[in-house]
Design a protein around this motif. Structure first.
Motif, PDB file in Angstrom:
ATOM      1  N   HIS A 283       0.829  -1.206   0.000  1.00 37.43           N
ATOM      2  CA  HIS A 283       0.000   0.000   0.000  1.00 37.43           C
ATOM      3  C   HIS A 283       0.864   1.257   0.000  1.00 37.43           C
ATOM      4  CE1 HIS A 283      -4.003  -1.677   0.547  1.00 37.43           C
ATOM      5  NE2 HIS A 283      -3.494  -2.524   1.411  1.00 37.43           N
ATOM      6  N   ILE A 284       0.525   2.168  -0.887  1.00 39.91           N
ATOM      7  CA  ILE A 284       1.062   3.523  -0.874  1.00 39.91           C
ATOM      8  C   ILE A 284      -0.164   4.426  -0.797  1.00 39.91           C
ATOM      9  CG2 ILE A 284       2.390   5.298  -2.073  1.00 39.91           C
ATOM     10  CD1 ILE A 284       3.834   2.964  -3.575  1.00 39.91           C
ATOM     11  N   ILE A 285      -0.359   5.038   0.344  1.00 32.90           N
ATOM     12  CA  ILE A 285      -1.548   5.855   0.558  1.00 32.90           C
ATOM     13  C   ILE A 285      -1.277   7.243  -0.011  1.00 32.90           C
ATOM     14  CG2 ILE A 285      -3.153   6.782   2.266  1.00 32.90           C
ATOM     15  CD1 ILE A 285      -3.070   3.647   1.954  1.00 32.90           C
ATOM     16  N   GLU A 286      -1.975   7.565  -1.071  1.00 32.28           N
ATOM     17  CA  GLU A 286      -1.825   8.860  -1.734  1.00 32.28           C
ATOM     18  C   GLU A 286      -2.627   9.902  -0.974  1.00 32.28           C
ATOM     19  OE1 GLU A 286      -3.808  10.742  -5.581  1.00 32.28           O
ATOM     20  OE2 GLU A 286      -2.488   9.069  -6.080  1.00 32.28           O
ATOM     21  N   VAL A 287      -1.954  10.973  -0.586  1.00 36.22           N
ATOM     22  CA  VAL A 287      -2.609  12.040   0.161  1.00 36.22           C
ATOM     23  C   VAL A 287      -2.332  13.346  -0.572  1.00 36.22           C
ATOM     24  CG1 VAL A 287      -2.881  13.148   2.405  1.00 36.22           C
ATOM     25  CG2 VAL A 287      -2.139  10.755   2.291  1.00 36.22           C
TER      26      VAL A 287
END
Length: 154
Positions: free
Chosen positions: A92-96
């Motif tokens: 997971h790479i949580i894009e913010v």
């Protein structure tokens, strides 16, 4: 010990990375590796490197696209790269992202950037340490940064 990656940009007008780190530290004990890159199109490779070279088990990619049409295109390209990096690493790479035109003024924009970073940091904690908590929130209309909209089922 779990390892969490934080990558943010110098282009942003608010230090979202520090807000995310602060929020994570309030909930869990984890090793946090933070790097900063110039802009949002640098986020995918930096995230991938945090995973492959530093052993991060999840990464937050924080950025602030500008308001111009060109900036929106760059944000889309960065998003596509982040998705590709997730698929390549199975992580997971949580894009913010907070677009510069999301706030009606600078005060609201700063509020949004801090809240979105902190709320997504709590999502990172839940994904890594308490995934069952997210299952309980399924379909509840959660929004990061602004007020939640609620479930259609009341």
């Amino acid at each position: 010990m779990k390892i969490i990656g934080i990558v943010d940009t110098t282009f942003a007008r608010f230090d979202m990375g520090s807000a995310a780190v602060d929020e994570i530290k309030q909930y869990v004990s984890a090793r946090i590796i933070r790097i900063t890159v110039p802009g949002i199109k640098d986020l995918p490779v930096a995230s991938k490197k945090l995973i492959e070279e530093q052993g991060c088990e999840i990464v937050m990619a924080l950025g602030m696209p500008g308001a111009a049409e060109k900036d929106k295109m760059c944000a889309h390209e960065a998003s596509t790269g982040i998705i590709q990096a997730q698929l390549m690493t199975n992580t997971h790479i949580i894009e913010v992202f907070v677009h510069e035109d999301e706030g009606k003024d600078e005060k609201e924009l700063a509020f949004l950037m801090e809240n979105r970073a902190r709320e997504h940091a709590r999502n990172v904690v839940d994904l890594l340490f308490k995934p069952e908590k997210l299952v309980k929130q399924a379909g509840t209309g959660q929004r990061q940064g602004f007020e939640d909209v609620g479930s259609l089922r009341g």
